[in-house]
Scaffold this motif. Structure first.
Motif, PDB file in Angstrom:
ATOM      1  N   TYR A 102     -33.171  -4.885   7.589  1.00  0.00           N
ATOM      2  CA  TYR A 102     -33.444  -4.013   8.735  1.00  0.00           C
ATOM      3  C   TYR A 102     -32.588  -2.737   8.655  1.00  0.00           C
ATOM      4  CZ  TYR A 102     -33.924  -2.483  13.578  1.00  0.00           C
ATOM      5  OH  TYR A 102     -34.163  -1.746  14.710  1.00  0.00           O
ATOM      6  N   ALA A 103     -31.313  -2.888   8.302  1.00  0.00           N
ATOM      7  CA  ALA A 103     -30.432  -1.727   8.181  1.00  0.00           C
ATOM      8  C   ALA A 103     -30.912  -0.796   7.068  1.00  0.00           C
ATOM      9  CB  ALA A 103     -29.002  -2.180   7.905  1.00  0.00           C
ATOM     10  N   ILE A 104     -31.357  -1.370   5.965  1.00  0.00           N
ATOM     11  CA  ILE A 104     -31.878  -0.555   4.860  1.00  0.00           C
ATOM     12  C   ILE A 104     -33.116   0.211   5.316  1.00  0.00           C
ATOM     13  CG2 ILE A 104     -32.991  -0.668   2.592  1.00  0.00           C
ATOM     14  CD1 ILE A 104     -31.072  -3.020   1.962  1.00  0.00           C
ATOM     15  N   GLU A 105     -34.000  -0.457   6.055  1.00  0.00           N
ATOM     16  CA  GLU A 105     -35.209   0.214   6.554  1.00  0.00           C
ATOM     17  C   GLU A 105     -34.858   1.376   7.471  1.00  0.00           C
ATOM     18  OE1 GLU A 105     -38.664  -3.154   6.690  1.00  0.00           O
ATOM     19  OE2 GLU A 105     -37.187  -3.209   8.291  1.00  0.00           O
ATOM     20  N   ILE A 106     -33.872   1.186   8.317  1.00  0.00           N
ATOM     21  CA  ILE A 106     -33.448   2.274   9.218  1.00  0.00           C
ATOM     22  C   ILE A 106     -32.889   3.439   8.414  1.00  0.00           C
ATOM     23  CG2 ILE A 106     -31.726   2.916  10.964  1.00  0.00           C
ATOM     24  CD1 ILE A 106     -32.133   0.155  12.195  1.00  0.00           C
ATOM     25  N   LEU A 107     -32.040   3.136   7.438  1.00  0.00           N
ATOM     26  CA  LEU A 107     -31.458   4.208   6.619  1.00  0.00           C
ATOM     27  C   LEU A 107     -32.529   4.977   5.853  1.00  0.00           C
ATOM     28  CD1 LEU A 107     -28.293   2.395   5.233  1.00  0.00           C
ATOM     29  CD2 LEU A 107     -28.361   4.268   6.887  1.00  0.00           C
ATOM     30  N   LEU A 108     -33.503   4.268   5.296  1.00  0.00           N
ATOM     31  CA  LEU A 108     -34.576   4.942   4.563  1.00  0.00           C
ATOM     32  C   LEU A 108     -35.426   5.804   5.493  1.00  0.00           C
ATOM     33  CD1 LEU A 108     -35.650   2.089   2.131  1.00  0.00           C
ATOM     34  CD2 LEU A 108     -34.485   4.216   1.534  1.00  0.00           C
ATOM     35  N   ALA A 109     -35.693   5.312   6.683  1.00  0.00           N
ATOM     36  CA  ALA A 109     -36.464   6.099   7.651  1.00  0.00           C
ATOM     37  C   ALA A 109     -35.697   7.364   8.047  1.00  0.00           C
ATOM     38  CB  ALA A 109     -36.779   5.259   8.884  1.00  0.00           C
ATOM     39  N   GLN A 110     -34.379   7.238   8.220  1.00  0.00           N
ATOM     40  CA  GLN A 110     -33.569   8.407   8.564  1.00  0.00           C
ATOM     41  C   GLN A 110     -33.506   9.403   7.410  1.00  0.00           C
ATOM     42  OE1 GLN A 110     -29.864   6.686   9.852  1.00  0.00           O
ATOM     43  NE2 GLN A 110     -30.567   6.465  11.964  1.00  0.00           N
ATOM     44  N   LEU A 111     -33.405   8.898   6.191  1.00  0.00           N
ATOM     45  CA  LEU A 111     -33.427   9.790   5.029  1.00  0.00           C
ATOM     46  C   LEU A 111     -34.749  10.544   4.950  1.00  0.00           C
ATOM     47  CD1 LEU A 111     -31.833   7.706   2.135  1.00  0.00           C
ATOM     48  CD2 LEU A 111     -31.050   9.916   2.982  1.00  0.00           C
ATOM     49  N   ASP A 112     -35.832   9.810   5.158  1.00  0.00           N
ATOM     50  CA  ASP A 112     -37.162  10.411   5.108  1.00  0.00           C
ATOM     51  C   ASP A 112     -37.313  11.481   6.193  1.00  0.00           C
ATOM     52  OD1 ASP A 112     -39.687  10.734   4.064  1.00  0.00           O
ATOM     53  OD2 ASP A 112     -40.554   9.059   5.173  1.00  0.00           O
ATOM     54  N   ALA A 113     -36.831  11.181   7.386  1.00  0.00           N
ATOM     55  CA  ALA A 113     -36.937  12.125   8.502  1.00  0.00           C
ATOM     56  C   ALA A 113     -36.017  13.334   8.311  1.00  0.00           C
ATOM     57  CB  ALA A 113     -36.604  11.418   9.813  1.00  0.00           C
ATOM     58  N   ALA A 114     -34.951  13.162   7.551  1.00  0.00           N
ATOM     59  CA  ALA A 114     -33.993  14.247   7.348  1.00  0.00           C
ATOM     60  C   ALA A 114     -34.514  15.317   6.391  1.00  0.00           C
ATOM     61  CB  ALA A 114     -32.670  13.695   6.840  1.00  0.00           C
TER      62      ALA A 114
END
Length: 82
Positions: free
Chosen positions: A13-25
């Motif tokens: 779940y933490a990895i998914e959040i980090l990837l989503a934030q990277l993508d949004a950034a």
């Protein structure tokens, strides 16, 4: 490391959040003109796919473990009755 830190579901779940934030950034205008941004976007998407596969494997593993526990309990209960 406590139980929460070693819980695979939480880590995924933490990895998914980090990837989503990277993508949004990634700014949209940057990815239209820069091939490096496209490459980064592709790598992020690849990591998202790998994370989804990990999630599927984990779900299957947890299901198998639950089934094993259920069968072991059922065997114990059946043995006690006889």
């Amino acid at each position: 490391m406590n139980d929460n830190e070693s819980n695979p579901t939480r880590l995924i779940y933490a990895i998914e959040i980090l990837l989503a934030q990277l993508d949004a950034a990634l700014p949209p205008e940057l990815s239209e003109s820069d091939s490096r941004a496209d490459s980064l976007k592709n790598r992020i998407d690849g990591f998202k796919n790998q994370t989804a596969r990990l999630k599927t494997v984990l779900r299957k593993h947890q299901s198998v473990e639950r089934r094993k526990k259920f069968l072991a309990k059922q065997n114990r209960d059946n043995t006690k009755r006889h």
